[in-house]
Write an enzyme that holds these catalytic residues in place. Structure first.
Site, short mmCIF file in Angstrom:
data_model
loop_
_atom_site.label_atom_id
_atom_site.label_comp_id
_atom_site.label_asym_id
_atom_site.label_seq_id
_atom_site.Cartn_x
_atom_site.Cartn_y
_atom_site.Cartn_z
N GLU A 262 38.33 -3.67 27.94
CA GLU A 262 37.38 -2.60 27.65
C GLU A 262 36.21 -3.12 26.80
OE1 GLU A 262 37.09 0.24 28.95
OE2 GLU A 262 38.98 0.28 30.04
N TYR B 84 35.31 5.73 22.54
CA TYR B 84 35.54 5.38 23.94
C TYR B 84 36.70 4.38 24.07
CZ TYR B 84 35.41 2.93 28.25
OH TYR B 84 35.83 2.36 29.41
N ASP C 22 32.04 7.10 29.00
CA ASP C 22 31.11 5.97 28.99
C ASP C 22 29.93 6.38 29.88
OD1 ASP C 22 32.09 5.84 31.56
OD2 ASP C 22 32.55 3.70 31.51
#
Ligand code: SF4
Length: 337
Positions: free
Chosen positions: A31, A114, A132
């Protein structure tokens, strides 16, 4: 909408290496790498990084140079430094296990809402939302949100919609389905609504407003900056200095300074503590665009008679890949070859 998204994801998901694991550390690495970076670019970096640092202990033990060396070319190096600091904290405070508790996860360096949500939903199967750029685009269109992205009310609405959607079984897959849909079907330009599993629910499609939504954030134009970079060599080695500060901190780069011409180039060498003779004229000029700045870089050559500055050192060209260098540094070296 949830069933339609999951059904579509099951049929169309790409086989990406980080989807083969639910290890929270691996999800975290993927990520962080995927922020602002294309999937195809990330895949080889992710594989090399996980092979070298398979768990937080291995990453925590590594030197910053080693971490930035593996990150070289991926950009946004602050991410790598924060991930490194995060791994050290996970080892120091949680015995090397990424914490399941959302507040503890959010408190790790570089882990925002996030990233915490992505790790929570994918690795721990928790009903935590993610928003996102891809998810924001899908949800703005589906719900007809027409306030600008980045504004507090828009962000609140997006997170609330994402939370409502994820609040059921398979939260990790649901979040990934939304991201995948944004990346492959609900694209910024020319969304392929005919292939979209949630087209029936979509306000933007119904009203013919897919080109207008989402409403972009007002962007400041990048600031133009003139600068010089000096490729100072001795034999086959190049003089590099370790950068401090936010943007490229920890990376090794060429002596550089803002400004133009010989005086600026000489100043760059002096500041870096490098003695030597400068060429008669720049060997090239290149433009390099960063998020907020457009750099116009004059590249100079010099001989490096001495390297006495704190933090400066000569690195053999063949060993350049072992230290972290920015794309800009590598471009300047190519100009001066
Ligand atoms: S119908 Fe079109 S605009 Fe709406 S979510 Fe699907 S792809 Fe995006």
């Amino acid at each position: 909408m949830r069933d339609a998204l999951l059904g579509w994801y099951d049929a169309h998901r790409r086989a990406l290496p980080w989807r083969a694991t639910r290890d929270p550390y691996a999800v975290w690495v993927s990520e962080i790498m995927l922020q602002q970076t294309r999937v195809e670019t990330v895949v080889p970096y992710y594989e090399r990084f996980l092979a070298r640092f398979p768990d937080p202990h291995a990453l925590a033990r590594a030197s910053e140079d080693e971490v930035l060396g593996l990150w070289s070319g991926l950009g946004y190096y602050r991410r790598a430094r924060l991930l490194h600091a995060g791994a050290r904290e996970v080892v120091a405070r949680y015995g090397g296990e990424v914490p399941e508790d959302p507040a503890a996860r959010r408190a790790l360096p570089g882990v925002g809402r996030y990233t915490a949500g992505a790790i929570g939903s994918i690795a721990f199967d928790r009903r935590e939302p993610v928003v996102d750029g891809n998810v924001a685009r899908v949800l703005s269109r589906v719900h007809g949100i027409d306030t600008p992205l980045g504004r507090a009310d828009t962000e609140r609405a997006l997170w609330a919609h994402a939370q409502a959607l994820v609040d059921a079984e398979r939260p990790g897959d649901l979040n990934q389905a939304l991201m995948e849909l944004g990346a492959r079907v609900c694209t910024p330009r020319g969304p392929r609504c005919a292939e979209c599993p949630i087209a029936r629910e979509c306000v933007a499609r119904r009203d013919g407003r897919t080109a207008e939504l989402p409403v972009a954030k007002a962007k400041k134009p990048p600031r133009e900056v003139a600068c010089v970079a000096v490729v100072a060599t001795r034999g086959d080695a190049v003089a590099l200095v370790k950068r401090e500060g936010e943007l490229f901190g920890g990376l090794w780069e060429l002596p550089s300074a803002e400004g133009r011409g010989r005086a600026a180039a000489r100043g760059a060498l002096r500041t870096a503590g490098i003695g030597g003779r400068l060429g008669a004229a720049p060997v090239g000029v290149l433009e390099h665009v960063l998020t907020h700045r457009r750099l116009c870089v004059e590249v100079w050559r010099a001989s490096a008679a001495s390297v006495a500055g704190a933090g400066g050192r000569l690195v053999e060209r063949a060993a350049l890949h072992e230290v972290g260098t920015s794309t800009l540094t590598r471009r300047c070296l190519a100009v001066a070859r």
